[in-house]
Design a protein around this motif. Sequence first.
Motif, PDB file in Angstrom:
ATOM      1  N   TYR A  16     -10.837  29.479 -43.348  1.00 63.57           N
ATOM      2  CA  TYR A  16     -12.156  28.843 -43.272  1.00 63.57           C
ATOM      3  C   TYR A  16     -13.207  29.891 -43.605  1.00 63.57           C
ATOM      4  CZ  TYR A  16      -9.869  25.131 -40.543  1.00 63.57           C
ATOM      5  OH  TYR A  16      -9.058  24.131 -40.121  1.00 63.57           O
ATOM      6  N   LYS A  18     -17.163  30.888 -43.282  1.00 59.69           N
ATOM      7  CA  LYS A  18     -18.464  30.646 -42.652  1.00 59.69           C
ATOM      8  C   LYS A  18     -19.381  31.780 -43.079  1.00 59.69           C
ATOM      9  CE  LYS A  18     -19.204  27.059 -40.220  1.00 59.69           C
ATOM     10  NZ  LYS A  18     -18.400  26.369 -39.239  1.00 59.69           N
ATOM     11  N   VAL A  23     -12.132  33.211 -41.643  1.00 58.66           N
ATOM     12  CA  VAL A  23     -11.137  33.117 -40.570  1.00 58.66           C
ATOM     13  C   VAL A  23      -9.872  32.541 -41.189  1.00 58.66           C
ATOM     14  CG1 VAL A  23     -10.681  32.206 -38.268  1.00 58.66           C
ATOM     15  CG2 VAL A  23     -13.038  32.487 -39.036  1.00 58.66           C
ATOM     16  N   PRO A  25      -6.630  31.133 -39.713  1.00 57.78           N
ATOM     17  CA  PRO A  25      -5.780  30.793 -38.570  1.00 57.78           C
ATOM     18  C   PRO A  25      -4.298  30.659 -38.928  1.00 57.78           C
ATOM     19  CG  PRO A  25      -7.245  28.954 -39.108  1.00 57.78           C
ATOM     20  CD  PRO A  25      -7.636  30.106 -39.975  1.00 57.78           C
ATOM     21  N   PRO A  44      -0.951  30.070 -27.726  1.00 54.00           N
ATOM     22  CA  PRO A  44      -2.246  30.241 -27.064  1.00 54.00           C
ATOM     23  C   PRO A  44      -3.383  29.523 -27.787  1.00 54.00           C
ATOM     24  CG  PRO A  44      -1.458  32.337 -28.002  1.00 54.00           C
ATOM     25  CD  PRO A  44      -0.366  31.336 -28.188  1.00 54.00           C
ATOM     26  N   SER A  45      -4.470  29.328 -27.059  1.00 54.71           N
ATOM     27  CA  SER A  45      -5.661  28.717 -27.632  1.00 54.71           C
ATOM     28  C   SER A  45      -6.143  29.543 -28.828  1.00 54.71           C
ATOM     29  CB  SER A  45      -6.744  28.659 -26.551  1.00 54.71           C
ATOM     30  OG  SER A  45      -7.864  27.999 -27.040  1.00 54.71           O
ATOM     31  N   GLY A  46      -6.447  28.853 -29.915  1.00 56.66           N
ATOM     32  CA  GLY A  46      -6.932  29.551 -31.110  1.00 56.66           C
ATOM     33  C   GLY A  46      -5.825  30.052 -32.018  1.00 56.66           C
ATOM     34  N   SER A  47      -4.569  29.739 -31.685  1.00 59.98           N
ATOM     35  CA  SER A  47      -3.458  30.260 -32.507  1.00 59.98           C
ATOM     36  C   SER A  47      -3.208  29.428 -33.759  1.00 59.98           C
ATOM     37  CB  SER A  47      -2.176  30.351 -31.662  1.00 59.98           C
ATOM     38  OG  SER A  47      -1.822  29.087 -31.148  1.00 59.98           O
ATOM     39  N   GLY A  48      -3.940  28.332 -33.928  1.00 59.31           N
ATOM     40  CA  GLY A  48      -3.840  27.570 -35.178  1.00 59.31           C
ATOM     41  C   GLY A  48      -3.023  26.289 -35.077  1.00 59.31           C
ATOM     42  N   LYS A  49      -2.732  25.831 -33.856  1.00 61.08           N
ATOM     43  CA  LYS A  49      -1.894  24.638 -33.676  1.00 61.08           C
ATOM     44  C   LYS A  49      -2.538  23.394 -34.283  1.00 61.08           C
ATOM     45  CE  LYS A  49      -1.920  25.066 -29.180  1.00 61.08           C
ATOM     46  NZ  LYS A  49      -2.835  26.218 -29.090  1.00 61.08           N
ATOM     47  N   THR A  50      -3.811  23.155 -33.932  1.00 59.29           N
ATOM     48  CA  THR A  50      -4.503  21.975 -34.464  1.00 59.29           C
ATOM     49  C   THR A  50      -4.696  22.109 -35.979  1.00 59.29           C
ATOM     50  OG1 THR A  50      -5.587  21.553 -32.363  1.00 59.29           O
ATOM     51  CG2 THR A  50      -6.624  20.597 -34.310  1.00 59.29           C
ATOM     52  N   THR A  51      -4.969  23.325 -36.429  1.00 58.83           N
ATOM     53  CA  THR A  51      -5.098  23.573 -37.872  1.00 58.83           C
ATOM     54  C   THR A  51      -3.823  23.156 -38.594  1.00 58.83           C
ATOM     55  OG1 THR A  51      -6.553  25.445 -37.397  1.00 58.83           O
ATOM     56  CG2 THR A  51      -5.581  25.372 -39.590  1.00 58.83           C
ATOM     57  N   GLU A 172      -1.672  17.479 -27.981  1.00 57.58           N
ATOM     58  CA  GLU A 172      -1.709  17.444 -26.515  1.00 57.58           C
ATOM     59  C   GLU A 172      -1.795  16.021 -25.965  1.00 57.58           C
ATOM     60  OE1 GLU A 172      -4.063  20.451 -24.595  1.00 57.58           O
ATOM     61  OE2 GLU A 172      -4.394  21.448 -26.513  1.00 57.58           O
ATOM     62  N   HIS A 205       0.583  22.306 -24.345  1.00 57.15           N
ATOM     63  CA  HIS A 205       0.523  23.523 -23.539  1.00 57.15           C
ATOM     64  C   HIS A 205       1.510  23.443 -22.386  1.00 57.15           C
ATOM     65  CE1 HIS A 205      -2.868  25.605 -25.345  1.00 57.15           C
ATOM     66  NE2 HIS A 205      -3.490  24.437 -25.470  1.00 57.15           N
TER      67      HIS A 205
HETATM   68  N1  LIG Z   1     -13.375  23.827 -39.223  1.00 57.92           N
HETATM   69  C1  LIG Z   1     -13.273  25.123 -38.879  1.00 57.92           C
HETATM   70  N2  LIG Z   1     -14.136  26.039 -39.368  1.00 57.92           N
HETATM   71  C2  LIG Z   1     -14.034  27.350 -39.034  1.00 57.92           C
HETATM   72  N3  LIG Z   1     -13.087  27.847 -38.211  1.00 57.92           N
HETATM   73  C3  LIG Z   1     -12.197  26.984 -37.674  1.00 57.92           C
HETATM   74  C4  LIG Z   1     -12.233  25.584 -37.991  1.00 57.92           C
HETATM   75  N4  LIG Z   1     -11.222  24.984 -37.315  1.00 57.92           N
HETATM   76  C5  LIG Z   1     -10.582  25.956 -36.620  1.00 57.92           C
HETATM   77  N5  LIG Z   1     -11.164  27.164 -36.838  1.00 57.92           N
HETATM   78  C6  LIG Z   1     -10.719  28.459 -36.273  1.00 57.92           C
HETATM   79  O1  LIG Z   1      -9.325  28.592 -36.493  1.00 57.92           O
HETATM   80  C7  LIG Z   1      -8.665  29.148 -35.360  1.00 57.92           C
HETATM   81  C8  LIG Z   1      -7.544  28.222 -34.900  1.00 57.92           C
HETATM   82  O2  LIG Z   1      -8.099  27.013 -34.368  1.00 57.92           O
HETATM   83  P1  LIG Z   1      -7.211  25.805 -33.856  1.00 57.92           P
HETATM   84  O3  LIG Z   1      -8.132  24.704 -33.497  1.00 57.92           O
HETATM   85  O4  LIG Z   1      -6.157  25.516 -34.863  1.00 57.92           O
HETATM   86  O5  LIG Z   1      -6.524  26.436 -32.559  1.00 57.92           O
HETATM   87  P2  LIG Z   1      -5.557  25.760 -31.479  1.00 57.92           P
HETATM   88  O6  LIG Z   1      -4.293  26.563 -31.479  1.00 57.92           O
HETATM   89  O7  LIG Z   1      -5.438  24.312 -31.732  1.00 57.92           O
HETATM   90  O8  LIG Z   1      -6.321  26.034 -30.099  1.00 57.92           O
HETATM   91  P3  LIG Z   1      -6.454  25.122 -28.772  1.00 57.92           P
HETATM   92  O9  LIG Z   1      -5.167  25.330 -28.001  1.00 57.92           O
HETATM   93  O10 LIG Z   1      -7.621  25.723 -28.042  1.00 57.92           O
HETATM   94  O11 LIG Z   1      -6.682  23.706 -29.183  1.00 57.92           O
HETATM   95  C9  LIG Z   1      -9.735  29.383 -34.327  1.00 57.92           C
HETATM   96  O12 LIG Z   1     -10.103  30.733 -34.394  1.00 57.92           O
HETATM   97  C10 LIG Z   1     -10.872  28.492 -34.768  1.00 57.92           C
HETATM   98  O13 LIG Z   1     -12.116  29.035 -34.396  1.00 57.92           O
END
Ligand SMILES: Nc1ncnc2c1ncn2[C@@H]1O[C@H](COP(=O)(O)OP(=O)(O)OP(=O)(O)O)[C@@H](O)[C@H]1O
Length: 230
Positions: A16, A18, A23, A25, A44-51, A172, A205
């Motif tokens: 991504y 900005k 970034v 992920p 962990p949170s922020g590890s890129g799962k939702t991505t 989740e 989680h």
């Molecule tokens: N649309 C976006 N624009 C910029 N950065 C993003 C975007 N979406 C996610 N990120 C960044 O990518 C990284 C991974 O985010 P992601 O949402 O995939 O984490 P996650 O593992 O699902 O966390 P959680 O358990 O908190 O849901 C984070 O650092 C987040 O800030």
Amino acid sequence: MSQHPFIYCKGLTKSYHKGSNTVTPLENLDLDVEESSFLALMGPSGSGKTTLLNLVAGIDSPTAGELTIGGTDVARLSRAALTNWRANNVGYIFQLYHLVPILSAFENVELPLLLSRQNRSERRERVMQTLELVGLSDRADHRPTELSGGQEQRVAIARAIVADPRLLVADEPTGDLDRESATQILDLLRMLVRDHGKTIVMVTHDPKAAAAADKTLHLEKGRLAEAPTP
Ligand SMILES: Nc1ncnc2c1ncn2[C@@H]1O[C@H](COP(=O)(O)OP(=O)(O)OP(=O)(O)O)[C@@H](O)[C@H]1O
Ligand SMILES: [Mg+2]
């Protein structure tokens, strides 16, 4: 050309931008998921799962790498083709259900079918079958506020499967539920894999939720590692 597994990710990268900041992920990630299997993703949170889920669901496109699902080269579809592919192939289940509050359970489940060519009575039959499958045919007329959290999630699952997609992704799905409702939801997801041949990728989680899957992978700083079976 070799035969790929149902979901095939090779060197998958998502960045991504900005301003002057980048970034990343997900970096150079490989993942195979067999058809009719249930995969749990932890990390962990922020590890890129939702991505990763959003790439697999066709909500977002990778920056680099290969992504093939059910023989479709998803990484190379145009925006419009991707939207169309998603509508026919993917059901998405969220932590907080995302039902439309002013619509009944029936109308929420019917929504994805309004884009199909089915007529009203065909839609009605399909919606009622699907509510039956999730055990809620007696709640068809209830609005979300008149349902428990577990029931709301079952309506959301009915909405995700009503158009009969091969792939379900869940972020989740039990995160907001008590243990008993969570167990019901996980049993339902397992049944969809076992009896209906769905492929499920679920972020969680909760190790107990992950234990319902066939396999658990851990995402750590954009990399995947197999978890020891709990
Ligand atoms: N649309 C976006 N624009 C910029 N950065 C993003 C975007 N979406 C996610 N990120 C960044 O990518 C990284 C991974 O985010 P992601 O949402 O995939 O984490 P996650 O593992 O699902 O966390 P959680 O358990 O908190 O849901 C984070 O650092 C987040 O800030
Ligand atoms: Mg997330």
